[in-house]
Design a protein around this motif. Structure first.
Motif, PDB file in Angstrom:
ATOM      1  N   GLY A  30       0.812  -1.209   0.000  1.00  0.00           N
ATOM      2  CA  GLY A  30       0.000   0.000   0.000  1.00  0.00           C
ATOM      3  C   GLY A  30       0.847   1.262   0.000  1.00  0.00           C
ATOM      4  N   PHE A  31       0.175   2.392  -0.094  1.00  0.00           N
ATOM      5  CA  PHE A  31       0.833   3.701  -0.106  1.00  0.00           C
ATOM      6  C   PHE A  31      -0.019   4.679   0.689  1.00  0.00           C
ATOM      7  N   ALA A  32       0.584   5.802   1.056  1.00  0.00           N
ATOM      8  CA  ALA A  32      -0.142   6.856   1.769  1.00  0.00           C
ATOM      9  C   ALA A  32       0.156   8.195   1.104  1.00  0.00           C
ATOM     10  N   VAL A  33      -0.857   8.798   0.523  1.00  0.00           N
ATOM     11  CA  VAL A  33      -0.748  10.147  -0.035  1.00  0.00           C
ATOM     12  C   VAL A  33      -1.322  11.114   0.995  1.00  0.00           C
ATOM     13  N   LEU A  34      -0.480  11.992   1.507  1.00  0.00           N
ATOM     14  CA  LEU A  34      -0.889  12.950   2.532  1.00  0.00           C
ATOM     15  C   LEU A  34      -1.004  14.328   1.895  1.00  0.00           C
ATOM     16  N   GLU A  35      -2.220  14.835   1.784  1.00  0.00           N
ATOM     17  CA  GLU A  35      -2.448  16.157   1.213  1.00  0.00           C
ATOM     18  C   GLU A  35      -2.767  17.126   2.354  1.00  0.00           C
ATOM     19  N   LEU A  36      -1.859  18.056   2.592  1.00  0.00           N
ATOM     20  CA  LEU A  36      -2.021  19.042   3.651  1.00  0.00           C
ATOM     21  C   LEU A  36      -2.502  20.360   3.047  1.00  0.00           C
ATOM     22  N   PHE A  37      -3.567  20.912   3.615  1.00  0.00           N
ATOM     23  CA  PHE A  37      -4.051  22.238   3.227  1.00  0.00           C
ATOM     24  C   PHE A  37      -3.672  23.198   4.343  1.00  0.00           C
ATOM     25  N   THR A  38      -2.848  24.180   3.996  1.00  0.00           N
ATOM     26  CA  THR A  38      -2.218  25.027   4.994  1.00  0.00           C
ATOM     27  C   THR A  38      -2.145  26.465   4.504  1.00  0.00           C
ATOM     28  N   LEU A  51       4.767  18.833  11.596  1.00  0.00           N
ATOM     29  CA  LEU A  51       4.444  17.406  11.691  1.00  0.00           C
ATOM     30  C   LEU A  51       4.675  16.700  10.359  1.00  0.00           C
ATOM     31  N   VAL A  52       4.189  17.278   9.262  1.00  0.00           N
ATOM     32  CA  VAL A  52       4.381  16.601   7.975  1.00  0.00           C
ATOM     33  C   VAL A  52       5.853  16.597   7.579  1.00  0.00           C
ATOM     34  N   ALA A  53       6.604  17.618   8.029  1.00  0.00           N
ATOM     35  CA  ALA A  53       8.046  17.619   7.766  1.00  0.00           C
ATOM     36  C   ALA A  53       8.713  16.444   8.477  1.00  0.00           C
ATOM     37  N   LYS A  54       8.314  16.199   9.720  1.00  0.00           N
ATOM     38  CA  LYS A  54       8.860  15.070  10.482  1.00  0.00           C
ATOM     39  C   LYS A  54       8.468  13.744   9.836  1.00  0.00           C
ATOM     40  N   ILE A  55       7.211  13.640   9.454  1.00  0.00           N
ATOM     41  CA  ILE A  55       6.722  12.413   8.808  1.00  0.00           C
ATOM     42  C   ILE A  55       7.450  12.172   7.489  1.00  0.00           C
ATOM     43  N   GLU A  56       7.659  13.217   6.729  1.00  0.00           N
ATOM     44  CA  GLU A  56       8.341  13.095   5.435  1.00  0.00           C
ATOM     45  C   GLU A  56       9.777  12.619   5.625  1.00  0.00           C
ATOM     46  N   THR A  57      10.470  13.133   6.629  1.00  0.00           N
ATOM     47  CA  THR A  57      11.850  12.722   6.916  1.00  0.00           C
ATOM     48  C   THR A  57      11.901  11.271   7.368  1.00  0.00           C
ATOM     49  N   GLU A  58      10.973  10.866   8.214  1.00  0.00           N
ATOM     50  CA  GLU A  58      10.953   9.501   8.750  1.00  0.00           C
ATOM     51  C   GLU A  58      10.622   8.451   7.687  1.00  0.00           C
ATOM     52  N   VAL A  66       3.968  13.301   0.433  1.00  0.00           N
ATOM     53  CA  VAL A  66       3.402  14.506   1.035  1.00  0.00           C
ATOM     54  C   VAL A  66       3.211  15.565  -0.042  1.00  0.00           C
ATOM     55  N   LEU A  67       2.022  16.171  -0.067  1.00  0.00           N
ATOM     56  CA  LEU A  67       1.744  17.307  -0.931  1.00  0.00           C
ATOM     57  C   LEU A  67       1.142  18.400  -0.060  1.00  0.00           C
ATOM     58  N   ALA A  68       1.809  19.548   0.025  1.00  0.00           N
ATOM     59  CA  ALA A  68       1.333  20.659   0.854  1.00  0.00           C
ATOM     60  C   ALA A  68       0.772  21.761  -0.041  1.00  0.00           C
ATOM     61  N   TYR A  69      -0.537  21.956   0.043  1.00  0.00           N
ATOM     62  CA  TYR A  69      -1.215  22.992  -0.740  1.00  0.00           C
ATOM     63  C   TYR A  69      -1.412  24.223   0.140  1.00  0.00           C
ATOM     64  N   HIS A  70      -0.951  25.372  -0.342  1.00  0.00           N
ATOM     65  CA  HIS A  70      -1.158  26.636   0.373  1.00  0.00           C
ATOM     66  C   HIS A  70      -2.388  27.323  -0.217  1.00  0.00           C
ATOM     67  N   VAL A  71      -3.462  27.336   0.560  1.00  0.00           N
ATOM     68  CA  VAL A  71      -4.731  27.887   0.084  1.00  0.00           C
ATOM     69  C   VAL A  71      -4.671  29.416   0.079  1.00  0.00           C
ATOM     70  N   ASP A  72      -5.601  30.039  -0.667  1.00  0.00           N
ATOM     71  CA  ASP A  72      -5.531  31.497  -0.811  1.00  0.00           C
ATOM     72  C   ASP A  72      -6.577  32.254  -0.005  1.00  0.00           C
ATOM     73  N   TYR A  73      -7.499  31.565   0.687  1.00  0.00           N
ATOM     74  CA  TYR A  73      -8.562  32.300   1.369  1.00  0.00           C
ATOM     75  C   TYR A  73      -8.090  32.985   2.649  1.00  0.00           C
ATOM     76  N   TRP A  74      -6.849  32.697   3.083  1.00  0.00           N
ATOM     77  CA  TRP A  74      -6.266  33.437   4.203  1.00  0.00           C
ATOM     78  C   TRP A  74      -5.565  34.718   3.734  1.00  0.00           C
ATOM     79  N   ASP A  75      -5.354  34.876   2.448  1.00  0.00           N
ATOM     80  CA  ASP A  75      -4.529  35.974   1.943  1.00  0.00           C
ATOM     81  C   ASP A  75      -5.111  37.347   2.246  1.00  0.00           C
ATOM     82  N   ARG A  76      -6.413  37.434   2.408  1.00  0.00           N
ATOM     83  CA  ARG A  76      -7.058  38.736   2.644  1.00  0.00           C
ATOM     84  C   ARG A  76      -7.045  39.139   4.119  1.00  0.00           C
TER      85      ARG A  76
END
Length: 248
Positions: A30-38, A51-58, A66-76
């Protein structure tokens, strides 16, 4: 038949049964795709980023992506995230529909397109990774870059299952970055990020198990400094059934 011969045959029979039982066990690949919205504008997000940085290293030698998506609704709200894109917020909104959520939030993690939770919940994340890795993965996705067409990259794909109703997503990933935040909830902090998604392309496969797609590299990314991660995703449920990665 002597007692000695009987014991020998019994022993051989036990070994044979044990060996047969072992062969019949399903292969766990199996595999684990971790999508973080940050977001850099969210004060609750740095613990999830760490946390995802630690998980990615381990898990560098395991099938954890790991895929880290930076959302835009905080930009305002005081600080425009350097890596934010509208398309990442739209992807999170699509997960809200697939997973029947009332709203979106940060930090959020989605695992294999089918399970979501608060991105800083370490035990929940580790349990989800362990469960995903223990599954028997039957679908295979192969990708390779085969050249250029103008400024676009050409990528070939091969899939060992029918693809009707499936999409192929292609993400450009920057492995790491650090930013000093000058305004907003994280004002004065220097934030570290890993596996930052810089662009995301979505291709409908239309039933084709082997094919070719073309797309532009993410802006500002130099060859030799990024990864490409491809996901095979069910367009109706959001479940990710295969993943592949290569260096760019």
């Amino acid at each position: 038949m002597s007692i000695k011969t009987t014991l020998l045959l019994t022993s051989l029979c036990a070994i044979s049964l044990a060996f047969t039982s072992e062969l019949r066990q399903p292969v766990r690949n199996g595999f684990a795709v971790l999508e973080l919205f940050t977001s850099e504008g969210c004060s609750s997000c740095p613990p999830a980023d760490a946390l995802v940085a630690k998980i990615e290293t381990e898990n560098k030698d395991r099938s954890v992506y790991v895929l880290a998506y930076h959302v835009d609704y905080w930009d305002r709200l005081g600080w425009k995230d350097t890596f934010s894109e509208r398309i990442f917020s739209q992807r999170q909104g699509q997960y809200a529909k697939w997973l029947r959520l009332g709203s979106v939030y940060t930090p959020q993690i989605v695992v294999n397109g089918s399970k979501e939770f608060v991105g800083s919940e370490e035990k929940t994340l580790r349990d989800a990774i362990a469960a995903s890795l223990s599954e028997a993965g039957n679908t295979k996705l192969g990708i390779s870059l085969s050249g250029h067409m103008g400024e676009s990259l050409i990528m070939d794909y091969q899939i060992n299952q029918p693809t009707s109703g499936y999409n192929l997503l292609v993400a450009f990933i920057t492995p790491n970055a650090r930013n000093k935040i000058e305004r907003g909830e994280n004002k004065g902090r220097t934030l570290s990020h890993v596996q930052i998604v810089r662009s995301l392309e979505n291709f409908s496969l239309n039933g084709e198990e082997n094919g070719r797609v073309s797309f532009l590299p993410a802006k500002g990314i130099q060859q030799g400094s990024a990864d490409i991660i491809a996901l095979l995703q069910n367009g109706k449920t959001g479940k990710i059934t295969a993943v592949a990665k290569l260096k760019y």
